[in-house]
Write a protein that holds these residues in place. Structure first.
Motif, PDB file in Angstrom:
ATOM      1  N   ASP A  24      25.552 -21.598 -94.400  1.00  0.00           N
ATOM      2  CA  ASP A  24      25.439 -23.022 -94.115  1.00  0.00           C
ATOM      3  C   ASP A  24      24.067 -23.561 -94.541  1.00  0.00           C
ATOM      4  OD1 ASP A  24      26.408 -25.475 -93.075  1.00  0.00           O
ATOM      5  OD2 ASP A  24      25.411 -25.112 -91.171  1.00  0.00           O
ATOM      6  N   TRP A  28      25.920 -23.511-100.703  1.00  0.00           N
ATOM      7  CA  TRP A  28      27.362 -23.373-100.812  1.00  0.00           C
ATOM      8  C   TRP A  28      28.093 -24.465-100.044  1.00  0.00           C
ATOM      9  CZ3 TRP A  28      24.014 -19.406 -99.553  1.00  0.00           C
ATOM     10  CH2 TRP A  28      23.764 -18.516-100.592  1.00  0.00           C
ATOM     11  N   ASP A  29      29.266 -24.839-100.545  1.00  0.00           N
ATOM     12  CA  ASP A  29      30.042 -25.876 -99.862  1.00  0.00           C
ATOM     13  C   ASP A  29      31.232 -25.313 -99.102  1.00  0.00           C
ATOM     14  OD1 ASP A  29      31.663 -25.191-101.966  1.00  0.00           O
ATOM     15  OD2 ASP A  29      31.887 -27.216-102.743  1.00  0.00           O
ATOM     16  N   SER A  30      31.443 -23.993 -99.172  1.00  0.00           N
ATOM     17  CA  SER A  30      32.561 -23.391 -98.450  1.00  0.00           C
ATOM     18  C   SER A  30      32.262 -21.930 -98.138  1.00  0.00           C
ATOM     19  CB  SER A  30      33.861 -23.506 -99.256  1.00  0.00           C
ATOM     20  OG  SER A  30      33.751 -22.812-100.479  1.00  0.00           O
ATOM     21  N   THR A  62      29.094 -23.837 -88.298  1.00  0.00           N
ATOM     22  CA  THR A  62      28.341 -24.456 -89.377  1.00  0.00           C
ATOM     23  C   THR A  62      28.321 -25.969 -89.205  1.00  0.00           C
ATOM     24  OG1 THR A  62      30.257 -24.677 -90.819  1.00  0.00           O
ATOM     25  CG2 THR A  62      29.038 -22.605 -90.952  1.00  0.00           C
ATOM     26  N   ARG A  65      30.780 -26.923 -93.305  1.00  0.00           N
ATOM     27  CA  ARG A  65      31.276 -26.203 -94.476  1.00  0.00           C
ATOM     28  C   ARG A  65      32.776 -26.022 -94.337  1.00  0.00           C
ATOM     29  NH1 ARG A  65      27.034 -27.543 -95.967  1.00  0.00           N
ATOM     30  NH2 ARG A  65      25.304 -26.246 -96.607  1.00  0.00           N
ATOM     31  N   ARG A  66      33.468 -26.110 -95.447  1.00  0.00           N
ATOM     32  CA  ARG A  66      34.899 -25.826 -95.429  1.00  0.00           C
ATOM     33  C   ARG A  66      35.073 -24.317 -95.381  1.00  0.00           C
ATOM     34  NH1 ARG A  66      37.947 -30.481 -97.547  1.00  0.00           N
ATOM     35  NH2 ARG A  66      39.628 -29.015 -97.933  1.00  0.00           N
ATOM     36  N   THR A  67      36.107 -23.873 -94.707  1.00  0.00           N
ATOM     37  CA  THR A  67      36.391 -22.440 -94.633  1.00  0.00           C
ATOM     38  C   THR A  67      37.727 -22.173 -95.289  1.00  0.00           C
ATOM     39  OG1 THR A  67      37.366 -22.683 -92.438  1.00  0.00           O
ATOM     40  CG2 THR A  67      35.054 -22.063 -92.536  1.00  0.00           C
TER      41      THR A  67
END
Length: 86
Positions: A24, A28-30, A62, A65-67
């Motif tokens: 996070d 990174w975005d995911s 986070t 962030r997308r998971t």
């Protein structure tokens, strides 16, 4: 992620949370988890957490962030975490 050095499952779960928080803080975005219930590349008697609760924990730990959950071979499942406003 290798959790073998941590004997307590709670410590192992918290270590996974720490990795999500570190991601996070990065660019990174995911965050993706692998959809397998055994160790890779060789099956061993070690802790492996189910990916769905792990993805939920990563998203909750986070700032938005997308998971995602990466399935075997060509199958990919996507479980986006909800957007959060600042």
């Amino acid at each position: 992620m290798d959790l073998i050095e941590l004997a307590d499952p709670i410590d192992q779960w918290e270590a996974m949370t720490a990795v999500a928080r570190a991601a996070d803080a990065g660019p990174w975005d995911s965050i993706w988890l692998f959809d397998h219930f055994h160790t890779v590349p060789e099956p061993a008697r070690e802790t492996v957490f189910a990916c769905t609760p792990g993805a939920a924990r990563a998203g909750r730990s986070t700032s938005g962030r997308r998971t995602g959950i990466r399935g075997p071979a060509s199958r990919t499942e996507w479980a986006p975490s909800p957007s959060r406003s600042s």
